[in-house]
Design an enzyme around this catalytic site. Structure first.
Site, PDB file in Angstrom:
ATOM      1  N   LYS A   1     -37.175  12.585  16.350  1.00  0.00           N
ATOM      2  CA  LYS A   1     -38.426  11.826  16.376  1.00  0.00           C
ATOM      3  C   LYS A   1     -39.178  12.108  17.667  1.00  0.00           C
ATOM      4  O   LYS A   1     -40.399  12.298  17.677  1.00  0.00           O
ATOM      5  CB  LYS A   1     -38.129  10.322  16.246  1.00  0.00           C
ATOM      6  CG  LYS A   1     -37.653   9.924  14.861  1.00  0.00           C
ATOM      7  CD  LYS A   1     -37.080   8.520  14.809  1.00  0.00           C
ATOM      8  CE  LYS A   1     -36.483   8.224  13.433  1.00  0.00           C
ATOM      9  NZ  LYS A   1     -35.781   6.943  13.356  1.00  0.00           N
TER      10      LYS A   1
ATOM     11  N   GLN B   1     -34.050   1.773  16.666  1.00  0.00           N
ATOM     12  CA  GLN B   1     -33.216   2.629  15.825  1.00  0.00           C
ATOM     13  C   GLN B   1     -32.037   1.833  15.261  1.00  0.00           C
ATOM     14  O   GLN B   1     -31.311   1.177  16.003  1.00  0.00           O
ATOM     15  CB  GLN B   1     -32.705   3.828  16.658  1.00  0.00           C
ATOM     16  CG  GLN B   1     -31.897   4.830  15.872  1.00  0.00           C
ATOM     17  CD  GLN B   1     -32.699   5.553  14.780  1.00  0.00           C
ATOM     18  OE1 GLN B   1     -33.857   5.903  14.966  1.00  0.00           O
ATOM     19  NE2 GLN B   1     -32.092   5.768  13.636  1.00  0.00           N
TER      20      GLN B   1
ATOM     21  N   ASP C   1     -42.274   0.585  12.009  1.00  0.00           N
ATOM     22  CA  ASP C   1     -41.490   0.718  10.778  1.00  0.00           C
ATOM     23  C   ASP C   1     -41.932  -0.274   9.700  1.00  0.00           C
ATOM     24  O   ASP C   1     -41.504  -0.166   8.558  1.00  0.00           O
ATOM     25  CB  ASP C   1     -39.998   0.455  11.088  1.00  0.00           C
ATOM     26  CG  ASP C   1     -39.247   1.744  11.410  1.00  0.00           C
ATOM     27  OD1 ASP C   1     -39.649   2.808  10.891  1.00  0.00           O
ATOM     28  OD2 ASP C   1     -38.265   1.683  12.160  1.00  0.00           O
TER      29      ASP C   1
END
Ligand code: NAD
Length: 282
Positions: A49, A93, A116
């Protein structure tokens, strides 16, 4: 003839578009990633990422936290990122160390920086069909890939296998909002094979190596394989590609399907949050 849905190619196009947009910006979008513990797969995902963000021209920062960090300290880290005007997007994460309450941590993220889309504010808006600030990356990537290949969703019978908050639930919401008839299956579903054989589109997000075999598939079905299972030398999906692909009209490969699309959507969400925040300040 089976068409392979090339997520890698579309993801690269999206990344190039973002790069071209970002080069024109004076101040760059900035993504912060919290990485707690030392899960090897998580470290690889975060590195990927970060590399993608760097390639596009975003600023990014990874905040590594010890495996035994207290929940309070982790919440404090999120609070600092929420308050930092230079940070536009925050990603925690997953998975988190076992002693940490995932719900508390994800809920602590400012919804305006929730890249997210996992906070109840953003997820709730999605579920209610309101205009969403962000759509979770993997489901967003699946829809985008289907659209790229002009695959009609309306009226289709779709089977989503898996009911997680990050894939199964949000993709089911998105598909039904686009007028598909959606069934959600899970580990307690009794007649999975029968349901699958009656489905025009199957989306598998289980995490079991080659679980979906040819006897699950209706002829000319569309199969989206979200699963990521580590094999000795590579990655493999939930779908036994070799035996399933010949029966399908469209199918995603693993790797090269939904994985790269998910990262591309993360980058797009970062850009969109940045844009939203900049416009708020005007
Ligand atoms: P999860 O472990 O939270 O959920 C798995 C789901 O599968 C559960 O809802 C469970 O009920 C269901 N399930 C398990 N066994 C089953 C069975 N025998 N029959 C029917 N359903 C069954 O998983 P998740 O976080 O949604 O991830 C699922 C998979 O997708 C994993 O392999 C993960 O690595 C992968 N994933 C990939 C991406 C990507 O970018 N490609 C993103 C997220 C997750």
């Amino acid at each position: 003839m089976t068409i392979i849905l090339d997520g890698k190619k579309l993801a690269n196009e999206i990344i190039e578009d973002l790069k071209n947009l970002t080069v024109k910006l004076e101040k760059k979008p900035k993504l912060a990633v919290i990485l707690a513990g030392n899960d090897v797969a998580s470290e690889i995902y975060v590195r990927n990422k970060q590399n993608k963000a760097k390639y596009i021209g975003f600023d990014s920062v990874v905040i590594p936290l010890d495996n035994d960090i207290s929940e309070e300290n982790m919440l404090e880290q999120i609070h600092i990122l929420n308050e930092d005007e230079n940070i536009n997007a925050i990603l925690v994460q997953l998975p988190l160390p076992e002693h940490i309450n995932k719900q508390r941590v994800l809920e602590a993220i400012d919804p305006l920086k929730d890249v997210d889309g996992f906070t109840s504010y953003n997820f709730g808006r999605l579920a209610l069909g309101y205009k969403s600030l962000v759509v979770p990356c993997t489901p967003k990537g699946i829809i985008r890939l289907l659209q790229k290949y002009n695959i009609q969703i309306e009226g289709k019978n779709v089977l989503v296998i898996g009911r997680s908050n990050i894939v199964g639930k949000p993709i089911a919401i998105l598909l039904q909002s686009q007028n598909a008839t959606v069934t959600i299956a899970h580990s307690k579903t009794n007649n999975l094979k029968e349901l699958a054989r009656n489905s025009d589109i199957i989306i598998s997000a289980i995490g079991k190596y080659h679980f979906i075999k040819k006897d699950f598939i209706k002829k000319n079905a569309i199969v989206i394989d979200v699963g990521i299972n580590r094999t000795k030398n590579s990655l493999a999906g939930d779908v036994d590609f070799e035996e399933v692909a010949p029966l399908c009209s469209y199918i995603t490969p693993v790797p090269g399907g939904i994985g790269p699309m998910t990262i591309a959507m993360l980058m797009e969400n970062t850009y969109e949050l940045y844009k939203y925040q900049v416009n708020q300040l005007k």
